[in-house]
Motif scaffolding. Structure first.
Motif, PDB file in Angstrom:
ATOM      1  N   LEU A   1      68.289  -8.838  24.200  1.00 21.23           N
ATOM      2  CA  LEU A   1      69.182  -8.113  23.415  1.00 21.23           C
ATOM      3  C   LEU A   1      70.198  -7.642  24.254  1.00 21.23           C
ATOM      4  O   LEU A   1      71.164  -7.273  23.809  1.00 21.23           O
ATOM      5  CB  LEU A   1      68.153  -6.835  22.868  1.00 21.23           C
ATOM      6  N   ARG A   2      70.072  -7.428  25.575  1.00 14.89           N
ATOM      7  CA  ARG A   2      71.121  -6.823  26.351  1.00 14.89           C
ATOM      8  C   ARG A   2      72.478  -7.931  26.686  1.00 14.89           C
ATOM      9  O   ARG A   2      73.368  -7.319  26.979  1.00 14.89           O
ATOM     10  CB  ARG A   2      70.510  -6.501  27.799  1.00 14.89           C
TER      11      ARG A   2
ATOM     12  N   VAL B   1      73.308  -0.455  25.163  1.00 16.66           N
ATOM     13  CA  VAL B   1      73.915  -0.099  26.375  1.00 16.66           C
ATOM     14  C   VAL B   1      72.962   0.560  27.538  1.00 16.66           C
ATOM     15  O   VAL B   1      73.148   0.130  28.789  1.00 16.66           O
ATOM     16  CB  VAL B   1      74.988   1.194  26.389  1.00 16.66           C
ATOM     17  N   ASN B   2      71.757   0.589  27.333  1.00 14.40           N
ATOM     18  CA  ASN B   2      70.800   1.120  28.392  1.00 14.40           C
ATOM     19  C   ASN B   2      69.364   0.696  27.860  1.00 14.40           C
ATOM     20  O   ASN B   2      69.252   0.732  26.854  1.00 14.40           O
ATOM     21  CB  ASN B   2      71.401   2.379  28.807  1.00 14.40           C
ATOM     22  N   VAL B   3      68.704   0.404  28.776  1.00 19.17           N
ATOM     23  CA  VAL B   3      67.125   0.294  28.607  1.00 19.17           C
ATOM     24  C   VAL B   3      66.325   0.789  29.639  1.00 19.17           C
ATOM     25  O   VAL B   3      66.831   0.787  30.737  1.00 19.17           O
ATOM     26  CB  VAL B   3      66.862  -1.034  28.495  1.00 19.17           C
ATOM     27  N   HIS B   4      65.500   1.675  29.184  1.00 19.78           N
ATOM     28  CA  HIS B   4      64.345   2.439  30.330  1.00 19.78           C
ATOM     29  C   HIS B   4      62.942   2.188  29.647  1.00 19.78           C
ATOM     30  O   HIS B   4      62.808   2.399  28.637  1.00 19.78           O
ATOM     31  CB  HIS B   4      64.785   3.791  30.308  1.00 19.78           C
TER      32      HIS B   4
ATOM     33  N   ALA C   1      69.013   2.691  24.593  1.00 18.45           N
ATOM     34  CA  ALA C   1      70.383   3.348  24.186  1.00 18.45           C
ATOM     35  C   ALA C   1      71.348   2.446  23.528  1.00 18.45           C
ATOM     36  O   ALA C   1      71.651   1.234  24.059  1.00 18.45           O
ATOM     37  CB  ALA C   1      70.784   4.178  25.349  1.00 18.45           C
ATOM     38  N   PHE C   2      71.915   2.999  22.360  1.00 14.83           N
ATOM     39  CA  PHE C   2      72.888   2.164  21.512  1.00 14.83           C
ATOM     40  C   PHE C   2      74.050   2.828  21.487  1.00 14.83           C
ATOM     41  O   PHE C   2      73.915   4.105  21.428  1.00 14.83           O
ATOM     42  CB  PHE C   2      72.416   1.912  20.011  1.00 14.83           C
ATOM     43  N   ASP C   3      75.122   2.241  21.193  1.00 18.32           N
ATOM     44  CA  ASP C   3      76.385   2.944  20.791  1.00 18.32           C
ATOM     45  C   ASP C   3      75.922   3.570  19.442  1.00 18.32           C
ATOM     46  O   ASP C   3      75.177   3.110  18.425  1.00 18.32           O
ATOM     47  CB  ASP C   3      77.591   1.800  20.368  1.00 18.32           C
TER      48      ASP C   3
ATOM     49  N   ALA D   1      68.670  -6.281  35.185  1.00 12.84           N
ATOM     50  CA  ALA D   1      70.379  -5.831  35.453  1.00 12.84           C
ATOM     51  C   ALA D   1      71.138  -6.887  34.873  1.00 12.84           C
ATOM     52  O   ALA D   1      72.554  -6.675  34.567  1.00 12.84           O
ATOM     53  CB  ALA D   1      70.368  -6.075  36.889  1.00 12.84           C
ATOM     54  N   SER D   2      70.665  -7.954  34.151  1.00 11.98           N
ATOM     55  CA  SER D   2      71.524  -8.751  33.579  1.00 11.98           C
ATOM     56  C   SER D   2      72.386  -8.394  32.503  1.00 11.98           C
ATOM     57  O   SER D   2      71.830  -7.788  31.761  1.00 11.98           O
ATOM     58  CB  SER D   2      70.724  -9.936  33.152  1.00 11.98           C
ATOM     59  N   GLN D   3      73.602  -8.558  32.602  1.00 13.27           N
ATOM     60  CA  GLN D   3      74.582  -8.017  31.605  1.00 13.27           C
ATOM     61  C   GLN D   3      75.730  -9.007  31.172  1.00 13.27           C
ATOM     62  O   GLN D   3      76.799  -8.457  30.610  1.00 13.27           O
ATOM     63  CB  GLN D   3      74.837  -6.680  31.869  1.00 13.27           C
ATOM     64  N   ALA D   4      75.433 -10.191  31.347  1.00 17.08           N
ATOM     65  CA  ALA D   4      76.472 -11.338  30.975  1.00 17.08           C
ATOM     66  C   ALA D   4      76.675 -11.290  29.463  1.00 17.08           C
ATOM     67  O   ALA D   4      75.549 -11.122  28.639  1.00 17.08           O
ATOM     68  CB  ALA D   4      75.990 -12.494  31.364  1.00 17.08           C
TER      69      ALA D   4
END
Ligand SMILES: Nc1ncnc2c1ncn2[C@@H]1O[C@H](COP(=O)(O)OP(=O)(O)OP(=O)(O)O)[C@@H](O)[C@H]1O
Length: 471
Positions: free
Chosen positions: A75-76, A87-90, A101-103, A419-422
């Motif tokens: 999904l990232r 935008v973020n995953v914890h 965390a989404f827009d 950490a992947s965000q391509a």
């Protein structure tokens, strides 16, 4: 940044990573998660609104399954103008919570439809319907092209951006979560949530094991009809969350509008488990179809009806795809679809209310009740809900995508490195349409709490009287 446990955060029970956000309150609640509105405190995105979805992970078994982690990582990678950005995953390993965390998007189709039905009592402007549908299909086409099925499309999962650079842009939410939902998440305990099955395709209802992206196109057809009539098209009795996909009442509602499916028109029908197993109810009853066009008040010769009927094709193999739908004639005749779905300045333009925020909720979803509220109301949260006017600067300008937003350090996520965000590349516009840019909606209004039960509207839409989750 800490270990996600909240240790070292003084009196606050908030995990350290959450301290980069100001929590403004709770904005929603689904089967598995709570949704919060927060704002970024510092860095280049200071003041930007974020929707944080918190899930409880099952403590049974081995914790977070590798499958769920793979899904979340996938999904990232998703990046498209009509799909809400993750935008973020914890993962907080201490209390086994997953935070996504989404827009943040100010509006959703559930509220837009409800506002038209119950408040302004007028249909949604044709330009807005067409723009909403086109952008929904555009986002879905991207997801399907990347082998992601949504599986739970419904009006509350289709968001529309409020003020800012992306005003009036549609964002599909909750995509790809269906696989994560299966395990290791657990439903919020005893929250009385009732699952809507109004958008579920007939093949799913009849127990198919091999469903395809066509299930999402059925849901889009149901949503298209609802945008036109302001009423759910197939309003079957809803059910408590269950593993059993078979819902006789929902099938009954579908057949009453579309008539009975036949093996001649849908050859693989005979292989579906519930077509076989419940001969008396499913095969035995006879249905007279009133004609879908009568139900949705469209001319049978109109492009809108042609497109709708292709989305509501019984046989999933014959159902129109998102890519095909984007090329349909409906989108090539006036009014052309636009980037800003709001149509201020055009006939029928409407100001939509902002999302209610329960400003008393903490990240546990706990609402701090005053004794008087407990006694008097039964809906104590209502007294603490505020529209954007009740809060500081909700309309801070928002950049289109949070490209520069830092990701969480990996230690906050336990043993998994996310950490992947391509990116997967930008959006597609297969229709190649010259999208019009609509005019901004006017200022927001103070509004009421999003009720669990909106009550009967002027159209006679009469939801069940129970705490429930709406489409
Ligand atoms: N990114 C977002 N920005 C603003 N609101 C959001 C966002 N994502 C979800 N919401 C809103 O939060 C509410 C709850 O969403 P959630 O997905 O948890 O529940 P649901 O879709 O109603 O049900 P379920 O998750 O059980 O299918 C909905 O009103 C939805 O529109």
């Amino acid at each position: 940044m800490g270990d996600g446990s909240g240790r070292g955060s003084g009196k606050s029970s908030k995990p350290e990573w959450l301290q980069q956000y100001d929590l403004l309150g709770k904005i929603g609640e689904g089967t598995y998660g709570l949704v919060f509105l927060a704002r970024i405190k510092s860095n280049a995105n200071r003041g930007k609104s974020i929707a944080i979805k918190k899930f409880k992970l099952s403590k049974d078994g081995d914790g977070v399954s590798p499958t769920a982690i793979r899904e979340i990582m996938l999904l990232r990678e998703i990046s498209h103008e009509n799909v809400v950005l993750l935008v973020n995953v914890h993962i907080n390993l201490v209390d086994m919570s997953l935070y996504l965390a989404f827009d943040y998007a100010e509006h959703d189709l559930y509220e837009i439809i409800r506002h038209h039905r119950d408040k302004v009592n007028q249909p949604i402007n044709q330009y807005t319907v067409k723009s909403l549908l086109w952008q929904l299909l555009n986002g879905l086409n991207y997801l399907h092209s990347n082998w992601i099925m949504h599986r739970d499309l419904k009006p509350s999962n289709i968001l529309v951006m409020g003020d800012g650079d992306e005003q009036g842009v549609v964002k599909i939410a909750d995509f790809g979560l269906a696989r994560i939902y299966q395990a290791p998440l657990k439903p919020l305990s005893d929250n009385g949530v009732v699952v809507t099955i109004w958008y579920r395709s007939p093949e799913l209802l009849l127990g198919t094991k091999h469903y395809t992206s066509a299930v999402d196109m059925w849901a889009v057809g149901c949503i298209f009809a609802e945008l036109l009539t302001l009423k759910p098209l197939f309003q079957g009795a809803e059910v408590k969350a269950t593993q059993n996909p078979f819902q006789l009442d929902q099938l009954d509602k579908i057949f009453k509008v579309l008539g009975h499916p036949t093996p001649e028109k849908w050859p693989t029908l005979v292989n579906l488990p519930h077509w076989q197993s419940d001969v008396q109810h499913i095969q035995g009853r006879k249905y007279e179809s009133p004609g879908l066009y009568n139900v949705v008040h469209l001319s049978p010769k109109s492009p809108a009806y042609d497109l709708l009927s292709k989305m509501l094709e019984f046989d999933p193999r014959k159902r129109i795809t998102a890519a095909q739908a984007l090329e349909h004639e409906y989108f090539r005749v006036e009014p052309l679809p636009g980037i800003n779905v709001f149509a201020t300045g055009q006939p029928g333009a409407v100001n939509y209310p902002t999302r209610p925020v329960d400003t008393t909720a903490d990240f546990e979803g706990t609402t701090l009740l005053q004794p008087s509220q407990l006694v008097n109301s039964g809906n104590a949260v209502a007294n603490n809900m505020a529209g954007s006017h009740g809060m500081a600067n909700r309309s801070a300008s928002r950049p289109m995508h949070m490209v520069g937003m830092p990701r969480m350090p990996t230690q906050a996520m336990g043993p998994y490195n996310m950490a992947s965000q391509a990116g997967m590349g930008g959006g597609t516009n297969p229709g190649g349409l010259p999208l019009q840019r609509g005019v901004a909606p006017q200022s927001h209004q103070q509004q009421q709490l999003r009720r669990k039960d909106p009550g009967p509207g002027p159209t006679g839409y009469n939801p069940p009287q129970q705490k429930r989750r709406y489409g």
